[in-house]
Design a protein around this motif. Structure first.
Motif, PDB file in Angstrom:
ATOM      1  N   ARG A 172       6.701   8.739   5.798  1.00 33.11           N
ATOM      2  CA  ARG A 172       7.805   9.642   5.597  1.00 33.11           C
ATOM      3  C   ARG A 172       8.843   9.270   6.740  1.00 33.11           C
ATOM      4  NH1 ARG A 172       2.948  11.605   5.102  1.00 33.11           N
ATOM      5  NH2 ARG A 172       2.640  13.162   3.481  1.00 33.11           N
ATOM      6  N   SER A 173      10.023   8.612   6.447  1.00 26.51           N
ATOM      7  CA  SER A 173      10.883   8.257   7.344  1.00 26.51           C
ATOM      8  C   SER A 173      11.507   9.213   8.325  1.00 26.51           C
ATOM      9  CB  SER A 173      11.945   7.417   6.420  1.00 26.51           C
ATOM     10  OG  SER A 173      12.751   8.592   5.535  1.00 26.51           O
ATOM     11  N   ARG A 174      11.527  10.411   7.899  1.00 25.75           N
ATOM     12  CA  ARG A 174      12.035  11.591   8.622  1.00 25.75           C
ATOM     13  C   ARG A 174      11.175  11.474   9.988  1.00 25.75           C
ATOM     14  NH1 ARG A 174      16.123  14.671   8.388  1.00 25.75           N
ATOM     15  NH2 ARG A 174      16.633  14.301   6.249  1.00 25.75           N
ATOM     16  N   GLU A 175      10.013  11.354   9.838  1.00 30.97           N
ATOM     17  CA  GLU A 175       9.110  11.470  11.089  1.00 30.97           C
ATOM     18  C   GLU A 175       9.712  10.422  12.123  1.00 30.97           C
ATOM     19  OE1 GLU A 175       4.964  10.648  10.128  1.00 30.97           O
ATOM     20  OE2 GLU A 175       4.952  12.843   8.874  1.00 30.97           O
ATOM     21  N   HIS A 193       0.794  -1.195  -0.074  1.00 29.78           N
ATOM     22  CA  HIS A 193       0.067  -0.026  -0.040  1.00 29.78           C
ATOM     23  C   HIS A 193       0.905   1.366  -0.084  1.00 29.78           C
ATOM     24  CE1 HIS A 193      -3.428   2.508   0.758  1.00 29.78           C
ATOM     25  NE2 HIS A 193      -2.840   3.271   1.766  1.00 29.78           N
ATOM     26  N   TYR A 194       1.834   1.356   0.799  1.00 29.11           N
ATOM     27  CA  TYR A 194       2.679   2.458   0.822  1.00 29.11           C
ATOM     28  C   TYR A 194       3.342   2.733  -0.535  1.00 29.11           C
ATOM     29  CZ  TYR A 194       2.680   3.291   5.865  1.00 29.11           C
ATOM     30  OH  TYR A 194       2.463   3.524   7.092  1.00 29.11           O
ATOM     31  N   GLY A 195       3.759   1.493  -1.229  1.00 30.86           N
ATOM     32  CA  GLY A 195       4.543   1.597  -2.299  1.00 30.86           C
ATOM     33  C   GLY A 195       3.608   2.121  -3.548  1.00 30.86           C
ATOM     34  N   GLU A 196       2.385   1.781  -3.480  1.00 32.48           N
ATOM     35  CA  GLU A 196       1.279   2.328  -4.413  1.00 32.48           C
ATOM     36  C   GLU A 196       0.731   3.687  -4.047  1.00 32.48           C
ATOM     37  OE1 GLU A 196      -1.721  -0.681  -4.505  1.00 32.48           O
ATOM     38  OE2 GLU A 196      -0.597  -2.321  -5.473  1.00 32.48           O
ATOM     39  N   LYS A 197       0.484   4.053  -2.827  1.00 31.44           N
ATOM     40  CA  LYS A 197      -0.247   5.311  -2.513  1.00 31.44           C
ATOM     41  C   LYS A 197       0.789   6.083  -1.878  1.00 31.44           C
ATOM     42  CE  LYS A 197      -4.086   2.954  -3.807  1.00 31.44           C
ATOM     43  NZ  LYS A 197      -4.885   3.552  -4.842  1.00 31.44           N
ATOM     44  N   GLY A 198       1.841   5.808  -1.321  1.00 31.91           N
ATOM     45  CA  GLY A 198       2.848   6.804  -0.607  1.00 31.91           C
ATOM     46  C   GLY A 198       2.182   6.884   0.964  1.00 31.91           C
ATOM     47  N   ALA A 227      17.033  10.784   3.376  1.00 26.58           N
ATOM     48  CA  ALA A 227      16.922  11.789   2.123  1.00 26.58           C
ATOM     49  C   ALA A 227      16.299  10.849   0.800  1.00 26.58           C
ATOM     50  CB  ALA A 227      18.239  12.131   1.493  1.00 26.58           C
ATOM     51  N   HIS A 228      16.407   9.768   0.933  1.00 26.41           N
ATOM     52  CA  HIS A 228      15.572   8.811  -0.040  1.00 26.41           C
ATOM     53  C   HIS A 228      14.541   8.204   0.670  1.00 26.41           C
ATOM     54  CE1 HIS A 228      18.846   9.975  -2.672  1.00 26.41           C
ATOM     55  NE2 HIS A 228      19.800   9.494  -1.996  1.00 26.41           N
ATOM     56  N   ASN A 229      14.232   8.332   1.884  1.00 30.99           N
ATOM     57  CA  ASN A 229      12.767   8.020   2.437  1.00 30.99           C
ATOM     58  C   ASN A 229      12.701   6.559   2.710  1.00 30.99           C
ATOM     59  OD1 ASN A 229      10.436   8.811   3.585  1.00 30.99           O
ATOM     60  ND2 ASN A 229       9.254   8.029   1.715  1.00 30.99           N
ATOM     61  N   ASP A 230      14.152   5.858   2.978  1.00 30.90           N
ATOM     62  CA  ASP A 230      14.011   4.376   3.628  1.00 30.90           C
ATOM     63  C   ASP A 230      13.043   3.477   2.794  1.00 30.90           C
ATOM     64  OD1 ASP A 230      14.238   2.371   5.286  1.00 30.90           O
ATOM     65  OD2 ASP A 230      13.072   3.396   6.795  1.00 30.90           O
ATOM     66  N   GLU A 231      13.561   3.133   1.555  1.00 30.61           N
ATOM     67  CA  GLU A 231      12.852   2.357   0.568  1.00 30.61           C
ATOM     68  C   GLU A 231      12.394   1.114   1.108  1.00 30.61           C
ATOM     69  OE1 GLU A 231      13.338   0.121  -3.665  1.00 30.61           O
ATOM     70  OE2 GLU A 231      15.095   1.258  -2.936  1.00 30.61           O
ATOM     71  N   TYR A 232      13.038   0.449   2.244  1.00 27.97           N
ATOM     72  CA  TYR A 232      12.440  -0.741   2.711  1.00 27.97           C
ATOM     73  C   TYR A 232      12.208  -0.943   4.360  1.00 27.97           C
ATOM     74  CZ  TYR A 232      14.394  -2.613  -1.588  1.00 27.97           C
ATOM     75  OH  TYR A 232      14.564  -2.885  -2.971  1.00 27.97           O
ATOM     76  N   PHE A 233      11.719   0.368   4.505  1.00 24.41           N
ATOM     77  CA  PHE A 233      11.187   0.796   5.749  1.00 24.41           C
ATOM     78  C   PHE A 233      11.852   0.147   7.018  1.00 24.41           C
ATOM     79  CE2 PHE A 233       8.213  -0.215   2.529  1.00 24.41           C
ATOM     80  CZ  PHE A 233       7.419   1.116   2.413  1.00 24.41           C
ATOM     81  N   VAL A 234      13.161   0.479   7.237  1.00 27.80           N
ATOM     82  CA  VAL A 234      14.004   0.104   8.409  1.00 27.80           C
ATOM     83  C   VAL A 234      13.681   0.803   9.470  1.00 27.80           C
ATOM     84  CG1 VAL A 234      16.194   0.156   8.893  1.00 27.80           C
ATOM     85  CG2 VAL A 234      16.042  -0.708   6.910  1.00 27.80           C
ATOM     86  N   LEU A 235      13.695   2.125   9.490  1.00 31.25           N
ATOM     87  CA  LEU A 235      12.978   3.013  10.597  1.00 31.25           C
ATOM     88  C   LEU A 235      11.707   2.822  11.074  1.00 31.25           C
ATOM     89  CD1 LEU A 235      14.894   6.408   9.645  1.00 31.25           C
ATOM     90  CD2 LEU A 235      15.556   4.345  10.406  1.00 31.25           C
ATOM     91  N   LYS A 236      10.365   2.620  10.178  1.00 35.79           N
ATOM     92  CA  LYS A 236       9.343   2.207  10.345  1.00 35.79           C
ATOM     93  C   LYS A 236       9.233   0.769  11.241  1.00 35.79           C
ATOM     94  CE  LYS A 236       4.643   2.101   9.656  1.00 35.79           C
ATOM     95  NZ  LYS A 236       3.946   3.136  10.490  1.00 35.79           N
ATOM     96  N   ASP A 237      10.028  -0.187  10.955  1.00 35.68           N
ATOM     97  CA  ASP A 237       9.966  -1.501  11.607  1.00 35.68           C
ATOM     98  C   ASP A 237      10.878  -1.439  12.878  1.00 35.68           C
ATOM     99  OD1 ASP A 237       8.002  -2.460  10.069  1.00 35.68           O
ATOM    100  OD2 ASP A 237       9.254  -3.852   9.005  1.00 35.68           O
ATOM    101  N   PHE A 238      11.611  -0.561  13.143  1.00 34.41           N
ATOM    102  CA  PHE A 238      12.646  -0.474  14.095  1.00 34.41           C
ATOM    103  C   PHE A 238      11.780  -0.806  15.499  1.00 34.41           C
ATOM    104  CE2 PHE A 238      15.217   1.340  17.638  1.00 34.41           C
ATOM    105  CZ  PHE A 238      16.344   0.766  17.453  1.00 34.41           C
ATOM    106  N   ALA A 239      11.092   0.013  15.876  1.00 37.29           N
ATOM    107  CA  ALA A 239      10.495  -0.249  17.134  1.00 37.29           C
ATOM    108  C   ALA A 239       9.740  -1.693  17.423  1.00 37.29           C
ATOM    109  CB  ALA A 239       9.478   0.750  17.383  1.00 37.29           C
ATOM    110  N   SER A 240       9.369  -2.201  16.483  1.00 38.76           N
ATOM    111  CA  SER A 240       8.624  -3.399  16.466  1.00 38.76           C
ATOM    112  C   SER A 240       9.729  -4.494  16.717  1.00 38.76           C
ATOM    113  CB  SER A 240       7.711  -3.516  15.170  1.00 38.76           C
ATOM    114  OG  SER A 240       7.233  -4.922  15.357  1.00 38.76           O
ATOM    115  N   TYR A 241      10.927  -4.289  15.795  1.00 35.35           N
ATOM    116  CA  TYR A 241      12.043  -5.062  15.731  1.00 35.35           C
ATOM    117  C   TYR A 241      12.724  -5.254  17.506  1.00 35.35           C
ATOM    118  CZ  TYR A 241      16.552  -7.227  14.649  1.00 35.35           C
ATOM    119  OH  TYR A 241      17.701  -7.799  14.622  1.00 35.35           O
TER     120      TYR A 241
END
Length: 799
Positions: free
Chosen positions: A694-697, A686-691, A733-747
């Motif tokens: 924002r990794s900076r958040e 869904h993120y890939g299709e709809k955007g 700068a390139h918004n973390d294509e593979y969601f490393v920051l998004k998944d960090f807390a869960s990991y």
């Protein structure tokens, strides 16, 4: 010669003197290895011949598995095990003062593959033979494999891989079965007998010489064949510059995956792919015609499977043979082709779906390009008739479009079966990535979840654990791996759990000794061995693991009240030589390792180890010693994985995303015996299709992330202030294509659960045994039975 210990000793000594021209006392380990291997080859020769003759006489349907990679590993130990003679050999050599383990260490891993694709192909060959199924492999005999990895100042350095420097005792060169492969030239045509005839003039001709390797099944007489093609100069070729022709020819089978950053390398890769399929199909057809007058029933007796898109040129090459050499009509040839070829897709990554520019393809393979053009034209006409006016559909599904030949499209259109390699992967193909083709050809698509050879990855790699399992439930699991389910009650058996824990501790000590010998650094075998070994790629997210290690280091340094159960993080990975980002990750791992391992305040709590030149033989030591298996790819990006299964069957617990076969593992062991985290596949897509991501958040709102990310560019790593700027930019700068920051807390939370659970050693062992009990489903025996029954239509040889 293997009937008893005394007979073996006599045969071994005689053959060693005869083969090496030396007395036993003057012989080297290499002499002893080659002698023993030749004895095995001689021992199985009658069954090898018998298998081939049985196939011819019974005229059973045969499967040929075409793959650009076959990552075999060492064969001596596996072959002795499969023949059931390892005990006799071990005792006999022991009485001669020789260690079988030392002899096995002499064997070099065959340099025929890079990662999961090639190891899967090797496991499939093992299962085909062990199940008495008539299935053979076909690949390229690379002189140099991927590369030998050296680490210099934390950087990967690639050296030529020299696996053939002492020859290869397992292969037989069959020059009498060589075929010619044609490149370039001009296609000529003329009317002949009321039809057009095509032929090639002024082509470059290369001789493809087969080298055959026996594939020995487990305690069965079936010996299948892996045929590898070597490129050699052809005596028919007339060249003014004969030296250049020789070098150009040998380059075709020189290296696995030549550098394709420039057109010259791209052409060489395409040349390799056609070389593989043309030599293989000519050989298959020649063999078939020895027992059949015509090829009109070819598809009833032969199944050709293409492992990913590298061998997709099998479609037009079989058409060429049927049209130009067998004089069939287009309709006859197409029917046979599309009922002969089946295709496995291994990726959801768009960039991994091969495409070839027409300006490179057409001059190299002019007749093949004509056939592909005709396939495309007829397919597009068929689409127009089925969906009149739907130009958008035709543009998306066309085999040739926008100046490119799309190999996945060619493979789908030219085959009768298209399978993914895990349930989620197959669903993504049908619902998203290949939905257009699924809508048109719904009956072609199916799933075959990958598997690994449990005989290689448990019986051979971890004999003490295999013996413990056999002692508990008998040995039927070796031929019937799903009977490992009978082990489940032993997860609560105190004596079994104690024995399992002792074995795990022993295997961890062995790996600790290997690490000490190779790196000079001592790790404690009582720490948690947390392991991520696989190809280095951004989507596999070694970076997520590293960012978490940096967080742990920072927390241990900054918070005196914080402590963890000692944890050793172990990596093994090769990065493609031209994949500079992946090579930066390797450097980062080493920089973190240097920081952690040399800090007296931290090194007793955590260590970081990178195992150089990761390969099959080192994997056999790593899997049995592992406590935690890192399977942390961005959800939807890993088609299946098989490393996850090898860890599982050795009693490691998985920390993983909802991706690939991890999901099916979760379904079997339950949520208490696996540590899942992170985004689900539909969320990533869904993120890939709809955007909206924002990794900076995450950088701004999570102090743990911000501290670690800033350390990449702050001079935290002494003398390396600019070294990791590319990684920093990829995250922000390139918004973390593979969601490393998004998944960090869960990991991080999943890692905290691991820390908590590991302290209860009994509970941890119970979970580990539960994983082993359910790992039988993930054997390649199950996968191959499904291929045989549902796709290939092959039956076992009568015993």
């Amino acid at each position: 010669m293997f009937s008893c210990k005394e007979s073996f000793k006599q045969s071994f000594l005689k053959r060693l003197e005869r083969l090496c021209g030396k007395s036993f006392h003057d012989s080297s380990k290499l002499d002893q290895y080659q002698t023993l291997s030749m004895m095995v080859r001689e021992y199985i020769s009658s069954n090898w011949i018998g298998t081939n003759e049985q196939s011819r006489s019974n005229q059973n349907k045969q499967t040929y598995y075409l793959s650009i990679e076959f990552l075999l590993g060492r064969l001596l130990g596996q072959n002795l095990l499969n023949l059931g003679v390892r005990g006799i050999v071990q005792r006999g050599l022991g009485e001669l003062g020789i260690s079988l383990d030392d002899i096995e260490e002499t064997e070099i891993d065959a340099g025929l593959g890079n990662g999961g694709l090639g190891r899967l192909a090797a496991c499939f060959l093992d299962s085909l033979a062990s199940l008495d199924l008539p299935g053979h492999g076909m690949g390229i005999r690379y002189k140099h494999g991927f590369f030998e990895q050296k680490i210099v100042d934390g950087h990967q350095v690639e050296l030529p891989e020299q696996w053939l420097k002492h020859g290869y005792v397992w292969e037989i060169r069959n020059a009498d079965q060589a075929v010619c492969v044609y490149f370039g030239g001009e296609v000529k045509m003329a009317q002949e007998g009321g039809r057009l005839r095509f032929w090639n003039e002024n082509a470059e001709v290369i001789t493809a010489v087969p080298h055959d390797i026996p594939v020995i099944g487990y305690k069965t007489k079936t010996i299948n064949t892996l045929r590898l093609w070597n490129a050699e100069p052809c005596s028919l070729q007339h060249e003014q510059n004969i030296l250049k022709y020789k070098l150009d020819t040998e380059a075709v089978s020189e290296c696995l995956y030549p550098d394709d950053t420039h057109d010259e390398g791209k052409v060489l890769r395409l040349k390799q792919q056609y070389f593989l399929v043309s030599a293989s199909l000519q050989s298959i057809v020649k063999s078939y015609k020895k027992n059949h007058r015509s090829l009109y029933d070819f598809h009833k007796k032969v199944s050709i499977h293409i492992n990913d898109t590298h061998p997709a040129l099998a479609v037009p090459e079989l058409m060429r043979i049927l049209l130009d050499e067998e004089k069939m009509t287009w309709e006859e040839a197409w029917y046979i082709t599309v009922h002969t070829i089946s295709y496995t897709n291994h990726t959801t990554l768009a960039e991994a779906l091969e495409k070839w520019r027409i300006d490179l393809f057409k001059p190299l393979l002019p007749r093949i390009f004509m056939i592909v053009e005709e396939i495309n034209e007829r397919f597009c006409e068929w689409l127009w008739e089925k969906y009149p006016g739907d130009w958008d559909r035709i543009e998306k599904l066309a085999i040739i479009a926008h100046g490119e030949v799309k190999m996945a499209h060619l493979a789908i259109v030219g085959s009768y079966s298209v399978n993914g390699v895990a349930n989620i992967h197959s669903n993504i193909l049908k619902e998203r990535e290949m939905n257009g083709f699924y809508t048109v050809f719904p009956s072609k698509f199916n799933n075959k979840t990958n598997g690994m050879s449990h005989r290689r990855w448990l019986l051979k790699a971890n004999p003490p654990l295999a013996d413990l399992i056999t002692e508990a439930i008998g040995d039927k699991w070796i031929k019937d791996p799903e009977s490992l389910l009978e082990l489940q009650p032993y997860a609560h058996d105190a004596a079994f759990i104690e024995s399992f824990q002792k074995i795990k501790r022993q295997r961890k000590q062995i790996l600790s000794d290997i690490i000490k010998n190779s790196t000079g650094f001592a790790v404690h075998p009582d720490s948690i061995f947390d392991v991520q070994v696989k190809r280095l790629h951004a989507y596999k997210r070694q970076l997520l693991n590293v960012i978490h290690m940096m967080y742990l280091y920072n927390r241990l340094k900054d918070d005196s009240a914080f402590s963890i159960y000692p944890q050793t993080f172990i990596f093994g990975a090769k990065a493609s030589p031209t994949y500079h980002y992946a090579k930066k990750i390797i450097k980062l791992i080493h920089s973190v390792a240097h920081k952690v391992n040399h800090d007296p305040e931290v090194r007793h709590s955590m260590n970081v180890i990178f195992m150089e030149n990761y390969r099959v033989s080192s994997a056999e030591r790593i899997f049995p010693a592992s406590d935690v298996s890192e399977q942390i790819s961005a959800a939807s990006k890993e088609a299946s994985g098989t490393g996850n299964m090898k860890f599982m069957i050795n009693g490691a617990l998985t920390i993983g995303t909802h991706d690939g076969a991890n999901i099916e593992m979760l379904e079997r062991v339950g949520p208490d015996c696996i540590y899942t985290f992170g985004l689900k596949a539909d969320e990533v897509l869904h993120y890939g299709e709809k955007g909206g991501y924002r990794s900076r958040e995450y950088y701004q709102h999570d102090a743990r992330i911000r501290q670690a990310a800033d350390q990449l560019i702050s001079g935290f790593f002494e003398g390396e202030a600019d070294e990791f700027e590319q990684i920093y930019d990829s995250l922000l700068a390139h918004n973390d294509e593979y969601f490393v920051l998004k998944d960090f807390a869960s990991y991080a939370e999943a890692q905290e659960r691991i820390q908590k659970d590991y302290r209860n050693k009994r509970l941890w062992a119970e979970k580990a045994v539960t994983n082993i009990a359910h790992a039988g489903y993930f054997s390649s025996d199950r996968t191959i039975r499904e291929y045989a029954d549902d796709i290939w239509g092959i039956k076992p040889h009568p015993r």
